[in-house]
Write an enzyme that holds these catalytic residues in place. Structure first.
Site, PDB file in Angstrom:
ATOM      1  N   GLY A 293       0.795  -1.213   0.000  1.00  0.00           N
ATOM      2  CA  GLY A 293       0.000   0.000   0.000  1.00  0.00           C
ATOM      3  C   GLY A 293       0.834   1.273   0.000  1.00  0.00           C
ATOM      4  O   GLY A 293       1.912   1.347  -0.606  1.00  0.00           O
ATOM      5  N   SER A 294       0.367   2.270   0.723  1.00  0.00           N
ATOM      6  CA  SER A 294       0.962   3.611   0.669  1.00  0.00           C
ATOM      7  C   SER A 294       2.360   3.698   1.249  1.00  0.00           C
ATOM      8  O   SER A 294       3.021   4.742   1.109  1.00  0.00           O
ATOM      9  CB  SER A 294       0.053   4.609   1.392  1.00  0.00           C
ATOM     10  N   THR A 295       2.840   2.662   1.918  1.00  0.00           N
ATOM     11  CA  THR A 295       4.201   2.713   2.458  1.00  0.00           C
ATOM     12  C   THR A 295       5.253   2.768   1.352  1.00  0.00           C
ATOM     13  O   THR A 295       6.422   3.048   1.628  1.00  0.00           O
ATOM     14  CB  THR A 295       4.468   1.481   3.347  1.00  0.00           C
TER      15      THR A 295
END
Length: 576
Positions: A293-295
């Site tokens: 995801g956004s990591t």
């Protein structure tokens, strides 16, 4: 009278006497030949057979090495544990004695009788019992019941360190974790003793010289058992609070590359494994892979800055909150107008990240992902470590390049993600990671310029502050920076609507990082599922406790009530 007998008067044929003499001679030859074979030709075989009737080789077991943490506290050790065995044909016990024996060994009288019927010569009744139980069995005085001294492993930290330490089987061979990975070093080498025994099994005398056992070597891990226990408690509580399926925490020392904690929940007690399921045994931080995801967004922004495409203040138009890539729609969870690159990371904008990514050729993104360790098996001597998935860049379609920029279409383990973030903590260097204590600073492999990593740390600090996606990551007395992530779980060939994995990965203190902490909570199901709400509070508590234990001086004069207010402030929902 006899001389005149007609029988004696008859003549005996000469061939008969010769035949009898020949038979007698042949018999003597056979006896001589057999004697020669036994005494000269086959003497070694017959000596071995004779010796086996009275000579025995006793095994002198080596003591298995201990597993200790970085401070010398015991994580696994061997203690004496007698095993009870019986020769059923020699057993002399009445019904009362058998009932008492069964009770002491934790079995029913029927189970005891069944075991006694398995083999008339030798049967194990119970392996590795407590010494007080062995003493009570001996006090029964039952003929035919015997004991042999063995050892079993004790694990003082229990379920908190189970996935790191692992366990051994009844033969004292490693089956999981460090016990399996370092089996050869821990087991040592058994010794031998050659003896003569009488018919009752008693040792009469020694034969030749004994070979002394070589005890196993102690393994000193990088794990800090106090940090490990605290991390386990926090992730366990988070899983319970959010009614989640599982959770994991990884804590790394960015100066030495040592793993200070690696905790998973659900877990198990290594010494009690009767009803274990696969979910309890899985070391999820190392063996399970997920879409991060956004990591991934900080890596894309860093690469864009490294290539000179943007600066932290470069404006990116994210309106109207969505964009099209080869017929597919990329959306933000909330529409924004013009955001700087720093604000793209702070607000976790998918549109802004994709616009940066699409300015770069796929090969540059793939090379960067490879340099930070994605798609490669971590170099750890640990069973079950996985490499994740990163497809060759030549097969990427534009929409796949776009989705990979915000963490979809590739998979990583939590451990890989934690290690990747050492790039920001170590001024652009990716460092090697060790489960064994080294105590020495390590050199890393350059991925980004130091200035790029330092700028990104400030952006990560913004993301973990009020106005970012994870203000609940704030820690009393220490500056922190990090990135939350929330990803839909894959289900079949698509994605589940209401199943998520929540992440938070960060570092502290921001100016001179000492640790990287990565947290994952699988399938939170109690109303909240964003990484900033679910995983960030675990990060905050683990960071604060770990830095205090390490003796790191606070770098912020923050009052507890200020932190409490920031944690209560609503987080900006991240795009995923």
């Amino acid at each position: 009278m006899y001389a005149t007998s007609p029988l004696l008067a008859s003549k005996t044929p000469p061939w008969r006497s010769k035949f009898l003499v020949a038979c007698i001679g042949l018999g003597f030859c056979l006896l001589v030949g057999r004697a020669v074979y036994i005494q000269i030709i086959g003497t070694d075989f017959y000596q071995r057979q004779g010796e086996s009737r009275y000579a025995r080789t006793l095994e002198l077991p080596a003591n298995r090495g201990r597993i200790i943490d970085r401070n010398g506290l015991i994580l696994a050790s061997s203690v004496p544990a007698p095993s009870i065995w019986v020769i059923p044909k020699d057993l002399e016990a009445d019904t009362s004695q058998k009932r008492q024996l069964a009770r002491l060994l934790g079995m029913s009288a029927a189970d005891l009788e069944k075991r006694l019927g398995d083999n008339p010569n030798f049967v194990w009744l119970k392996r590795q019992v407590d010494e007080n139980v062995a003493e009570q069995v001996k006090a029964l005085g039952i003929k035919g019941v015997h004991q042999v001294k063995e050892y079993k492993r004790k694990y003082p930290e229990g379920e908190a360190a189970a996935h790191v330490v692992g366990f051994t089987n009844v033969e004292n061979r490693g089956q999981e974790g460090i016990e399996l990975a370092f089996q050869n070093q821990l087991s040592g080498r058994d010794g031998t003793r050659r003896v003569i025994k009488d018919r009752l099994g008693r040792v009469v005398e020694d034969l030749g010289e004994s070979v002394n056992p070589l005890d196993g070597r102690d393994i000193e891990l990088a794990i800090d058992s106090k940090v490990q226990f605290f991390a386990y408690q926090r992730v366990r509580d988070a899983v319970a609070e959010h009614k989640a399926k599982a959770g994991s925490v990884v804590v790394l020392d960015v100066q030495t590359g040592e793993v200070l904690a690696l905790a998973n929940y659900p877990s198990y007690v290594p010494g009690e494994r009767h009803k274990l399921g696969g979910s309890q045994l899985r070391n999820r931080a190392l063996t399970d892979t997920f879409e991060p995801g956004s990591t991934m967004k900080p890596f894309i922004a860093s690469l864009a800055m490294e290539r000179g495409l943007v600066t932290p203040d470069t404006p990116i138009n994210t309106a109207p909150g969505w964009m099209m890539v080869t017929g597919s729609t990329i959306r933000d969870s909330h529409p924004h107008d013009i955001l700087t690159v720093a604000e793209v990371i702070q607000k976790s904008s998918n549109v802004g990240t994709v616009k940066m990514a699409m300015q770069m050729p796929p090969r540059e993104m793939w090379e960067m992902f490879t340099e930070i360790g994605l798609g490669q098996r971590p170099q750890l001597p640990f069973p079950g470590v996985v490499s994740g998935r990163l497809r060759p860049y030549k097969s990427w379609r534009p929409i796949e390049q776009a989705t990979m920029s915000f963490g979809y279409g590739l998979s990583v383990s939590l451990f890989q993600l934690a290690r990747a973030y050492t790039v920001f903590a170590r001024d652009g260097e990716l460092i090697p990671i060790s489960l064994v204590k080294t105590g020495q600073p390590v050199n890393g492999i350059p991925v980004f310029q130091p200035r790029t990593a330092q700028v990104m740390r400030k952006m990560l600090q913004m993301a973990a502050a009020p106005g970012g996606t994870a203000p609940k990551a704030q820690t009393i007395g220490y500056s922190v920076g990090g990135k939350s992530g929330t990803a839909h779980k894959q289900e079949g060939k698509g994605y589940a609507d209401r199943k998520y994995r929540s992440w938070f990965v960060g570092l502290a203190p921001v100016d001179k990082p000492r640790i990287v902490v990565a947290v994952m909570v699988d399938e939170p199901n109690n109303g909240k599922y964003f990484g900033g709400d679910v995983a960030a509070p675990v990060f905050s508590e683990v960071v604060q406790q770990t830095l205090r234990m390490m003796g790191v001086q606070p770098d912020l004069a923050v009052q507890p009530q200020i932190i409490a207010e920031q944690r209560q402030a609503p987080a900006v929902e991240e795009s995923f």
